[in-house]
Write a protein that holds these residues in place. Structure first.
Motif, short mmCIF file in Angstrom:
data_model
loop_
_atom_site.label_atom_id
_atom_site.label_comp_id
_atom_site.label_asym_id
_atom_site.label_seq_id
_atom_site.Cartn_x
_atom_site.Cartn_y
_atom_site.Cartn_z
N SER B 78 0.35 -1.67 -0.38
CA SER B 78 -0.07 0.31 -0.42
C SER B 78 0.57 1.40 0.12
N ILE B 79 2.32 1.36 0.19
CA ILE B 79 2.95 2.32 0.12
C ILE B 79 3.45 2.33 -1.46
N PRO B 80 2.41 3.86 -2.26
CA PRO B 80 2.44 4.88 -3.22
C PRO B 80 3.80 4.03 -4.36
N VAL B 81 4.89 3.98 -4.04
CA VAL B 81 6.28 4.08 -4.51
C VAL B 81 6.58 2.89 -4.92
N MET B 82 5.67 1.52 -3.57
CA MET B 82 5.76 0.28 -3.98
C MET B 82 4.84 0.12 -5.64
N HIS B 83 4.69 0.50 -5.74
CA HIS B 83 3.20 0.32 -6.38
C HIS B 83 3.66 -0.24 -7.63
N ALA B 84 4.75 -0.13 -8.11
CA ALA B 84 5.59 0.06 -9.61
C ALA B 84 6.50 -1.55 -9.41
N LEU B 85 6.24 -2.23 -8.12
CA LEU B 85 6.67 -3.40 -8.25
C LEU B 85 5.70 -4.52 -7.26
N LYS B 86 4.07 -4.41 -7.31
CA LYS B 86 3.64 -4.52 -7.24
C LYS B 86 3.81 -6.09 -7.68
N LYS B 87 4.19 -6.85 -8.54
CA LYS B 87 4.46 -8.03 -9.78
C LYS B 87 5.30 -8.56 -8.78
N VAL B 88 6.18 -8.13 -8.03
CA VAL B 88 7.29 -8.63 -7.74
C VAL B 88 7.39 -9.14 -5.81
N ILE B 89 5.50 -8.07 -5.61
CA ILE B 89 5.94 -8.56 -4.39
C ILE B 89 4.78 -9.38 -4.08
N TYR B 90 3.90 -9.63 -5.06
CA TYR B 90 3.21 -11.11 -5.55
C TYR B 90 3.44 -12.11 -5.63
N SER B 140 12.45 7.87 -6.45
CA SER B 140 11.54 9.04 -6.48
C SER B 140 11.54 9.83 -5.78
N ILE B 141 12.76 10.80 -5.28
CA ILE B 141 13.45 10.85 -4.99
C ILE B 141 12.31 12.96 -5.48
N ASP B 142 12.58 13.07 -4.40
CA ASP B 142 11.74 14.66 -4.34
C ASP B 142 11.82 15.65 -3.91
N GLU B 143 12.16 17.14 -3.29
CA GLU B 143 12.50 18.28 -2.03
C GLU B 143 11.89 18.06 -1.10
N GLU B 144 11.38 17.01 -0.47
CA GLU B 144 11.87 16.43 0.77
C GLU B 144 11.98 16.12 1.92
N SER B 145 12.17 16.52 3.12
CA SER B 145 13.49 15.92 4.17
C SER B 145 13.52 14.31 4.12
N ILE B 146 14.52 13.40 3.64
CA ILE B 146 14.32 11.73 4.05
C ILE B 146 13.76 10.91 4.92
N PHE B 147 13.99 11.96 6.64
CA PHE B 147 13.57 11.71 7.47
C PHE B 147 11.92 11.89 7.88
N ARG B 148 11.53 12.96 7.01
CA ARG B 148 10.21 13.41 6.80
C ARG B 148 9.33 12.16 6.17
N LYS B 149 9.59 10.89 5.17
CA LYS B 149 8.97 9.96 5.27
C LYS B 149 8.46 9.13 5.77
N SER B 150 7.48 8.79 5.86
CA SER B 150 7.05 7.51 6.43
C SER B 150 7.92 6.26 5.86
N ALA B 151 7.94 5.85 4.26
CA ALA B 151 8.20 5.05 3.09
C ALA B 151 10.26 4.30 4.19
N PHE B 152 10.73 6.12 4.44
CA PHE B 152 11.91 5.64 5.17
C PHE B 152 12.05 5.01 6.61
N TRP B 153 11.35 6.03 7.12
CA TRP B 153 11.29 5.02 8.80
C TRP B 153 11.20 2.92 8.26
N ILE B 154 9.97 2.78 7.87
CA ILE B 154 9.54 1.40 7.56
C ILE B 154 10.43 0.20 7.22
N ALA B 155 11.26 1.27 6.10
CA ALA B 155 12.53 0.45 5.01
C ALA B 155 13.68 0.27 6.27
#
Lengths: 256, 212
Positions: B78-90, B140-155
């Motif tokens: 359900s993490i949006p950036v992982m949608h591209a890898l849905k098949k691998v996860i499945y 999928s890098i953007d301008e936001e700090s990595i520490f403000r990203k939930s996905a980073f903490w999960i990873a």
């Protein structure tokens, strides 16, 4: 293996694995920020390029409009006035109206002359053809002719090998600065200095008028904004100093 | 209840409360994390009940292991950036589930020994999820700090915990069989601390609620 040696071995192994993991995460964060910085720089460059292209097209459109107006003046209005002058010459009138007719002829002649000069001033090829110094001298001569104020042109060094596009933009900046002096400063003297040292070219337009506060009015007028945009486009610096009396506008470019 | 357990329950409870209080504005992954916290609280209480009344909860953990894995898989999916890898996860998830079924049907664990094979495979796949997520965050890098990203903490917490878990389960039967002090003095506390870090980071991820 005895328990304490086994424990020691285990702790060292676990510590190594842990440090490798932490190192991997730290490297990941470092590379992430490096890429983020590179992306931001690329974005900035793209924005600057876009801005430059936008300015370039705006100036091209402006020049095209001026060229069209110039041609319109020369081919249409100029011709109409010339025809009117010819017709005035063929009219036979009594003695009482001669004076009025002569006055009218003089007025039409003056209008034709002014329109020709205006057409010449705004026509790009005409500016580029005569060269920057001559074009600026022509502008100052026009001002002198109006009798509103005295002008002086000082040229130091020979500004050579200037890109014609840059030359045109510099001319438009000087034109704008002169217009501003005439319209707003109530000056009775305008000095233009063109100085070329090595690869740098300085052009300054100074007047002895009432001046203005560049911090308050520096961003409001479209004239000043145009000058800034044009200077930015040729990669130059625009400096405005103003006080009582007088304003000096200096453009500096690297002519490499 | 020991201090370790209190810390563990406190972290789970904090995660659940944070998740529930912002459930309406939570993103899908945040909701799955809240489900995980609630499920873990119920699971740990049930495991405690089994330990007290049946004197062993290994069987219980054998059943719930797959549920932990499935919920974690949904979090990653359900993490949006992982949608591209849905098949691998499945594909990875189906592999783990099939392996689990084989283990459950065909393999009877020896008395007093834990079913480490499923844990190892499951942990290895979760480490793969974490690495894939890090790869996607980097791409999928953007301008936001990595520490403000939930996905980073999960990873990073998933990567750290499941690496520790692989070491733990890989040496579990060996050290338990030898009755070595390493299990009680080093491995178990290490596993617990890694567990705290994992769920505390998940709670941070829920709180940030910034999975894009």
């Amino acid at each position: 293996m005895p328990d304490d040696k086994e424990l020691q071995f285990f702790i060292y192994t676990a510590l190594t694995v842990f440090l490798l993991l932490v190192g991997f995460i730290v490297l990941f964060i470092r590379y992430y920020y490096r890429k983020q910085l590179a992306n931001a720089r690329e974005k900035q460059t793209m924005a600057a390029t876009f801005q430059e292209e936008l300015l370039q097209s705006q100036i091209e459109i402006q020049e095209q409009t001026l060229r069209n107006i110039s041609e319109e003046i020369h081919d249409n209005i100029g011709q109409t006035l010339s025809l009117a002058k010819l017709q005035l010459n063929t009219i036979n009138v009594d003695e009482r109206s001669v004076e009025k007719l002569t006055g009218s002829k003089a007025l039409v002649s003056r209008a034709i002359q002014d329109l020709r000069q205006l057409s010449k001033n705004i026509h790009t090829e005409s500016v580029l053809g005569s060269g920057l110094v001559k074009a600026i001298a022509g502008q100052l001569e026009l001002i002198e002719r109006t009798g509103i104020c005295k002008t002086e042109l000082t040229v130091s060094g020979t500004p050579s090998d200037i890109n014609p596009q840059v030359e045109l933009i510099l001319f438009r900046i000087v034109q704008e600065a002169l217009n501003n002096s005439l319209k707003h400063s109530a000056a009775f003297s305008i000095n233009v200095l063109i100085k070329s040292i090595e690869n740098q070219l300085y052009i300054s337009v100074s007047d002895n008028g009432k001046g203005f506060d560049p911090r308050k009015n520096g961003n409001s007028g479209s004239g000043l904004r145009n000058m800034r945009n044009r200077t930015k486009l040729i990669g130059g610096d625009l400096n405005i100093t103003s006080g009582t009396p007088g304003t000096t506008i200096t453009v500096t470019i690297n002519n490499e | 209840m020991g201090s370790d357990e209190i810390i563990y329950y406190a972290i789970l409870l904090a995660g659940a409360v944070i998740g529930l209080t912002q459930i309406r504005r939570s993103e899908e992954a945040g909701r799955w994390l809240t489900v995980l916290f609630l499920y873990l609280i119920v699971k740990e209480l049930a495991a405690k009940f089994c330990a007290v009344y049946y004197h062993s909860n290994l069987g219980f953990y054998r059943i719930t292991g797959i549920i932990d894995f499935v919920i974690t898989t949904f979090i990653f999916l359900s993490i949006p950036v992982m949608h591209a890898l849905k098949k691998v996860i499945y594909a990875l998830a189906v592999g783990v589930i099939l392996f689990y079924l084989v283990i459950i049907i065909k393999w009877e664990p020896q008395k007093g020994k834990a079913d480490i094979y499923f844990e190892l495979v499951n942990n290895f796949v979760l480490v793969c999820y974490a690495l894939l997520l890090m790869k996607r965050i980097y791409e999928s890098i953007d301008e936001e700090s990595i520490f403000r990203k939930s996905a980073f903490w999960i990873a990073i917490s998933t990567l750290l915990f499941y690496c520790v878990s692989i070491v733990f389960w890989g040496s579990f039967n060996y050290y338990v069989g030898k009755n070595s002090a390493i299990m009680g003095d080093v491995l178990t506390p290490l596993y617990h601390y890694a567990n705290y870090v994992l769920y505390a980071s998940y709670a941070v991820a829920v709180r940030l609620n910034n999975f894009n």
